[in-house]
Design an enzyme around this catalytic site. Structure first.
Site, mmCIF file in Angstrom:
data_model
loop_
_atom_site.group_PDB
_atom_site.id
_atom_site.type_symbol
_atom_site.label_atom_id
_atom_site.label_comp_id
_atom_site.label_asym_id
_atom_site.label_seq_id
_atom_site.Cartn_x
_atom_site.Cartn_y
_atom_site.Cartn_z
ATOM 1 N N THR A 24 -4.606 -5.703 13.328
ATOM 2 C CA THR A 24 -4.130 -6.854 12.572
ATOM 3 C C THR A 24 -2.697 -6.622 12.102
ATOM 4 O OG1 THR A 24 -6.399 -7.119 11.767
ATOM 5 C CG2 THR A 24 -4.713 -8.445 10.695
ATOM 6 N N CYS A 33 14.013 11.997 23.437
ATOM 7 C CA CYS A 33 13.120 11.068 24.137
ATOM 8 C C CYS A 33 13.359 11.133 25.645
ATOM 9 C CB CYS A 33 13.330 9.643 23.630
ATOM 10 S SG CYS A 33 12.256 8.419 24.420
ATOM 11 N N LEU A 79 -9.362 -13.361 8.209
ATOM 12 C CA LEU A 79 -8.740 -12.095 8.621
ATOM 13 C C LEU A 79 -9.320 -11.583 9.936
ATOM 14 C CD1 LEU A 79 -6.592 -10.114 7.658
ATOM 15 C CD2 LEU A 79 -8.335 -8.921 6.334
ATOM 16 N N GLY A 80 -10.550 -12.020 10.251
ATOM 17 C CA GLY A 80 -11.152 -11.626 11.527
ATOM 18 C C GLY A 80 -11.858 -10.292 11.488
ATOM 19 N N TYR A 90 -8.799 7.273 13.858
ATOM 20 C CA TYR A 90 -7.482 6.876 13.339
ATOM 21 C C TYR A 90 -7.498 6.758 11.814
ATOM 22 C CZ TYR A 90 -3.871 4.093 11.410
ATOM 23 O OH TYR A 90 -2.881 3.676 10.574
ATOM 24 N N ASP A 118 -2.725 5.637 16.658
ATOM 25 C CA ASP A 118 -2.993 4.223 16.902
ATOM 26 C C ASP A 118 -2.137 3.761 18.089
ATOM 27 O OD1 ASP A 118 -0.468 4.219 15.903
ATOM 28 O OD2 ASP A 118 -0.765 2.502 14.602
ATOM 29 N N TRP A 132 0.824 -1.224 0.000
ATOM 30 C CA TRP A 132 0.000 0.000 0.000
ATOM 31 C C TRP A 132 0.846 1.257 0.000
ATOM 32 C CZ3 TRP A 132 -0.445 -4.139 3.295
ATOM 33 C CH2 TRP A 132 0.233 -4.051 4.523
ATOM 34 N N ARG A 133 2.173 1.090 0.027
ATOM 35 C CA ARG A 133 3.036 2.260 -0.111
ATOM 36 C C ARG A 133 3.503 2.435 -1.553
ATOM 37 N NH1 ARG A 133 6.468 1.780 5.594
ATOM 38 N NH2 ARG A 133 4.760 2.591 6.872
ATOM 39 N N GLU A 166 -5.795 0.414 5.399
ATOM 40 C CA GLU A 166 -5.962 0.881 6.781
ATOM 41 C C GLU A 166 -7.041 0.094 7.517
ATOM 42 O OE1 GLU A 166 -4.035 2.640 8.406
ATOM 43 O OE2 GLU A 166 -2.791 3.460 6.813
ATOM 44 N N CYS A 194 17.608 4.215 17.823
ATOM 45 C CA CYS A 194 16.487 5.128 17.597
ATOM 46 C C CYS A 194 16.950 6.491 17.093
ATOM 47 C CB CYS A 194 15.686 5.312 18.881
ATOM 48 S SG CYS A 194 14.262 6.400 18.662
#
Length: 351
Positions: free
Chosen positions: A45, A210, A82-83, A122, A140, A26-27, A39, A204
DNA sequence: GACTCGTGGCC
DNA sequence: TGGCCAAGAGT
């Protein structure tokens, strides 16, 4: 976080994303419809689970129009395994509304897109930022985990009201030049570096900004209260075959758990009821022979309850009409129906 | 605001 | 193995 660190944080995060982002199906598109599908599938999932479903789904339904009027049984079959099957129904309802009310153009404002079925806070922000480059938050679980650490937010993320804190944080931090990349960067960071356990702080890109890294308590965040235990429910499942070799199956109710999915008849076990008599009475069949040699007994764990299933294999004769949504079908016809995973396990034993 | 709604992977 | 989770939304 204070200026000028916000700008440095943004730049470090988005720059890391441009270097390290995952190559996901999807990118490779900017089609709002396809991003919408991704999404919805990604709600609760895992990415690895979604990828093959996403590819098959868009091969079958490449456009809004092709999904809008697809048969619901076919749609559920595409979603099988997939639920959270109401996602599929809500997605189709939303897509249909876009086709009919918005001339097949996915709305580009939070006000309008949030009215569509299946699109909550979201998903609205994700589509708007990724597909339309709008500076909208998309908070999310990943984003709450990452920002709870970066900003050292200690409120309980299991409390719905807490999400507002993170939405306001994103509103303040988001890169208005690259809002989609910023939101996805937070999610990729949460998936690849700022993981729930054993966060890889030394790798990171934003550890300098952070607070949890400075305090050394990143692995203690976010704060999340526990859930209640799942209830157990026992069923006898009747795998009934007639003289023609057809199996008795039924369609579940159109609302609630596994709505509109197909199953072998299930009788809930009560202390004061005989499941075999109930089965024969409810389905107007008599049991000719019971296959005691077969044995299939297993648990299926849902998010909020557990099924304990005991399968009973029987030969039957139909006495009168079957209840609505129940019928005898040949095996190859049953395989075309959408069935939940516990029923697919039973199917596997029959082959 | 608390429940409901799936599944497979992980430790 | 049991609990916890993973890119939430609907009721």
């Amino acid at each position: 976080m204070n200026y000028p660190y916000i700008e440095e944080f943004r730049h470090s995060l988005v720059e890391w994303f441009h270097q390290e982002k995952r190559d996901l199906p999807w990118r490779r598109t900017s089609d709002p419809y396809k991003i919408w599908v991704s999404e919805v599938m990604l709600q609760q999932t895992r990415v690895d689970t979604v990828i093959p479903y996403y590819n098959r789904f868009l091969d079958k339904y490449p456009t809004l129009q092709s999904l809008a009027y697809a048969p619901q049984e076919e749609l559920l079959k595409m979603w099988e395994g997939l639920g959270y099957y109401s996602r599929a129904r809500n997605l189709q309802a939303g897509v249909k509304e876009v086709v009919e009310k918005y001339d097949a153009i996915v709305p580009d404002t939070r006000h309008d897109i949030s009215k569509l079925k299946g699109i909550g806070p979201y998903t609205a922000g994700a589509i708007l930022s990724i597909a339309y480059n709008k500076p909208e938050h998309a908070v999310d679980g990943n984003v709450m985990r990452v920002l709870s650490r970066v900003l050292h937010i200690t409120e309980d993320i299991a409390v719905p009201k807490t999400k507002k804190v993170f939405e306001e944080a994103v509103d303040a931090l988001i890169d208005e030049d690259y809002p989609g990349d910023f939101n996805q960067a937070l999610m990729d960071l949460g998936a690849m570096i700022c993981t729930p356990t054993s966060p890889k702080c030394l790798l990171c890109p934003v550890r300098d900004y952070c607070t949890a890294f400075q305090e050394g308590d990143a692995d203690q965040l976010p704060i999340k209260s526990k859930k209640t235990k799942t209830k157990k429910v026992k069923f006898d499942v009747f795998v009934a075959i007639d003289k023609e070799g057809k199996y008795l199956v039924e369609k579940r109710k159109e609302e609630g758990l596994l709505a509109n999915m197909w199953q072998f008849p299930m009788i809930e076990l009560n202390e004061n009821a005989n499941s075999i008599e109930s089965f024969q009475h409810n389905y107007n069949v008599i049991i000719l022979e019971k296959a005691d040699d077969k044995d299939l007994n297993f648990k299926h764990i849902f998010s909020h309850l557990t099924w304990e299933l005991n399968c009973i294999f029987v030969q039957v004769e139909q006495q009168s009409t079957l209840p609505n949504d129940a019928l005898f079908l040949a095996m190859d016809s049953i395989q075309a129906l959408p069935m939940p995973v516990p029923m697919l396990k039973i199917m596997n034993v029959l082959n």
